[in-house]
Design an enzyme around this catalytic site. Structure first.
Site, mmCIF file in Angstrom:
data_model
loop_
_atom_site.group_PDB
_atom_site.id
_atom_site.type_symbol
_atom_site.label_atom_id
_atom_site.label_comp_id
_atom_site.label_asym_id
_atom_site.label_seq_id
_atom_site.Cartn_x
_atom_site.Cartn_y
_atom_site.Cartn_z
ATOM 1 C CG HIS A 229 -29.888 21.215 8.761
ATOM 2 N ND1 HIS A 229 -29.680 22.584 8.810
ATOM 3 C CD2 HIS A 229 -29.031 20.732 7.822
ATOM 4 C CE1 HIS A 229 -28.739 22.914 7.930
ATOM 5 N NE2 HIS A 229 -28.334 21.805 7.332
ATOM 6 C CB THR A 320 -30.744 30.464 4.494
ATOM 7 O OG1 THR A 320 -29.528 29.769 4.756
ATOM 8 C CG2 THR A 320 -30.976 30.514 3.005
ATOM 9 C CD GLU A 352 -28.004 40.417 8.166
ATOM 10 O OE1 GLU A 352 -26.995 41.046 7.769
ATOM 11 O OE2 GLU A 352 -28.619 40.715 9.218
ATOM 12 C CB CYS A 372 -39.764 36.150 4.200
ATOM 13 S SG CYS A 372 -40.072 35.573 5.879
#
Length: 587
Positions: A229, A320, A352, A372
């Site tokens: 991105h 992500t 999540e 992480c």
């Protein structure tokens, strides 16, 4: 009994009696297999052999069915791991095995790896989408500020510029996290195949092993990090596509800044050339927004194709939610390629739960729940920028980490090989072979110096006297004087070159110089340009003047060009027999 009956009876009696089949069994036909050696089981029937049948059907090769994959779960949300559960220990061992042993790892990361650095993510409860909505009083989600439609309205453009400046300041003041350094260590050790990052903060590319190129090259080799991105480190012009470093001060207000390169070119066209204006482009951050194509879209497709062909052995998706369709497709293709391998492992790391969907259903070998940085803590890998202590690890591991090649094995060279190598540089033998009482002089290379007015052939090394001058006085006295003058040492030819003869002149050549010139011209040799040497021949051929065609001389160290080099009208040839070995050296 009537005659008809008698005839029928006689005819019946005249027939051969038929023995009962029980007493005389007939042999089986050739089409049926014999069962004497190995009788068939009771339940198996005999099969008639077909004419093209080569025998019993081949046994099918047993193919081991792949072991069913099991999804393991590891909980790193707490401070410690529960060692009492064997499933947790097995899951942790699998994670450490991948991080320490796998050789071609692909990582797909999102904004979750930068949360500990002070940069918020996007979709969490405290992410940018919720915080931007409250900060700018948006009617919808803050996701609209990352849509390409922000440039349609001046108010939304001003809000977008404000958000970009704030995010750029946070990124420049943040430091790389432990997980960033773990990825850099994998890249430094050569075990990271590619890092696909959705982040725009530039914390990954700030580390040396994870540096990238902007714009992304269309052909390989590609950098380790691929920014899916874009990023806030660069800005570009929408018209001329020129890329420069991002300057937050320019993005203030509802109007995008002008491109200086376009303004310079437009000024030249209108003021000096008198042409019409082509317009001036506008600058914008080099980050991909929703509902638009990225500038590196084609290059990213080529990188992804190359990585799939490389067949990575592990894929790790970290931080992500895989909500973006393009990133989700890349992750799905990488996972399918990795799990096709027998030892391929796919890992999901996030706070999540794993994403749901038919395309990503039951595709994870390990699901790690937690931050992480906890993964980096459990791995306990060295940092890429720290020196390595060779005392703490083995020599083999030290060479892999420090990239030191193995010591080379030196093979001693035999004396015979040294002599052969030394002899390769010698053009002629040190001494000529002896033929009875006659000795052939060695070949002499001629060196012409431009400063000398008279150029002569130097004497061979190791000889103080010319071999031609070594004849005895008695032999010279007994010779009858010739009417024609022969070429001797010290004579000069027409070009002024002093002759020094290593061989005696052939009688046939001395008596017939005109024939020699005709042969040279027939062979394509210009006597006015190049001095030529007669090829070695036998005495009988030299006497009969049936010598082979002339060839170029063995003169390599000429100080002048061949065009300016004169030649002698007289040629030189040996008087004795030349051995085959000498001919090979001359050729």
């Amino acid at each position: 009994m009537s005659s008809d009956d008698d005839s029928s009876q006689c005819s019946f009696l005249s027939r051969s009696p038929t023995p009962p089949s029980e007493l005389y069994p007939s042999p089986p036909p050739s089409q049926h297999p014999s069962t004497k050696g190995s009788p068939l089981p009771d339940n198996m029937e005999q099969r008639a052999r077909q004419p093209n049948d080569d025998g019993p059907p081949r046994k099918k090769r047993r193919v081991a069915e792949p072991k069913p994959r099991v999804t393991r779960h590891l909980d790193l949300s707490g401070d410690d791991i529960d060692d009492s559960e064997p499933s947790q220990r097995e899951a942790l061992d699998l994670l450490l095995k991948v991080l320490h042993k796998k050789r071609k790892i692909v990582m797909i990361v999102g904004a979750g790896i930068s949360v500990s650095a002070g940069i918020p993510d996007f979709r969490s409860s405290t992410g940018l989408f919720n915080s931007l909505r409250q900060e700018h009083n948006l009617k919808t989600s803050g996701k609209d500020l990352f849509d390409a439609s922000v440039y349609r309205d001046p108010a939304s453009t001003a809000t977008f510029h404000q958000m970009v400046r704030s995010l750029s300041e946070k990124s420049r003041g943040a430091c790389s996290t432990d997980f960033h350094h773990l990825i850099a260590t994998l890249a430094d050790e050569g075990r990271l195949l590619r890092l696909y990052s959705q982040n725009v903060d530039g914390l990954e590319t700030a580390l040396g092993p994870l540096a990238t190129e902007t714009p992304l090259p269309q052909k390989g080799p590609w950098p380790k990090t691929v920014l899916l991105h874009g990023g806030l480190e660069k800005m570009f012009c929408v018209k001329c596509k020129e890329v420069n470093d991002f300057n937050p001060a320019l993005f203030d207000g509802p109007t995008p800044p002008e491109c200086e390169a376009c303004a310079y070119v437009d000024n030249l066209r209108t003021q000096f050339e008198g042409k019409r204006s082509h317009g001036i482009g506008r600058l914008r951050p080099r980050m991909v927004l929703y509902n638009e194509n990225g500038p590196d879209e084609d290059a990213i497709g080529r990188v992804t194709t190359a990585d799939l062909r490389a067949r990575p052995d592990a894929v790790i998706v970290v931080g992500t939610t895989l909500k973006v369709p393009g990133v989700r497709r890349i992750a799905r293709e990488m996972i399918n390629t990795v799990r096709d391998r027998k030892d391929g492992i796919s890992i999901w790391v996030n706070n999540e739960p794993e994403p749901k969907g038919v395309d990503l259903n039951n595709c994870w070998d390990l699901i790690v729940r937690g931050p992480c940085d906890a993964v980096a803590k459990q791995a306990a890998m060295r940092r890429w920028d720290q020196p390595v202590d060779p005392k703490e690890i083995t020599d083999e591991e030290y060479r892999k980490i420090a990239r030191i090649p193995s010591p080379k094995v030196l093979v001693p060279i035999s004396p015979r090989k040294k002599q052969v190598d030394k002899a390769k540089g010698i053009m002629t033998p040190s001494a000529s072979p002896k033929l009875g009482n006659k000795t052939l002089g060695p070949l002499v290379q001629t060196t012409i110096k431009p400063e000398d007015s008279k150029v002569g052939t130097p004497q061979p090394k190791g000889r103080k006297k010319n071999p031609a001058a070594g004849a005895s006085k008695k032999t010279q006295q007994n010779k009858k004087p010739s009417s024609k003058k022969k070429a001797t040492e010290g004579d000069k030819n027409k070009s002024g070159i002093t002759l020094k003869l290593p061989f005696k002149q052939s009688k046939a050549v001395a008596q017939a110089p005109a024939k020699t010139l005709e042969k040279e011209q027939a062979c394509g040799t210009d006597s006015k340009r190049h001095p030529t040497v007669m090829a070695p021949v036998s005495p009988q051929s030299a006497k009969n003047n049936t010598a082979p065609p002339y060839r170029e001389p063995l003169i390599k160290d000429l100080a002048v060009t061949p065009k300016s080099s004169p030649r002698s009208d007289k040629t030189i040839s040996p008087t004795g027999y030349v051995p085959n070995d000498m001919l090979k050296i001359l050729d």
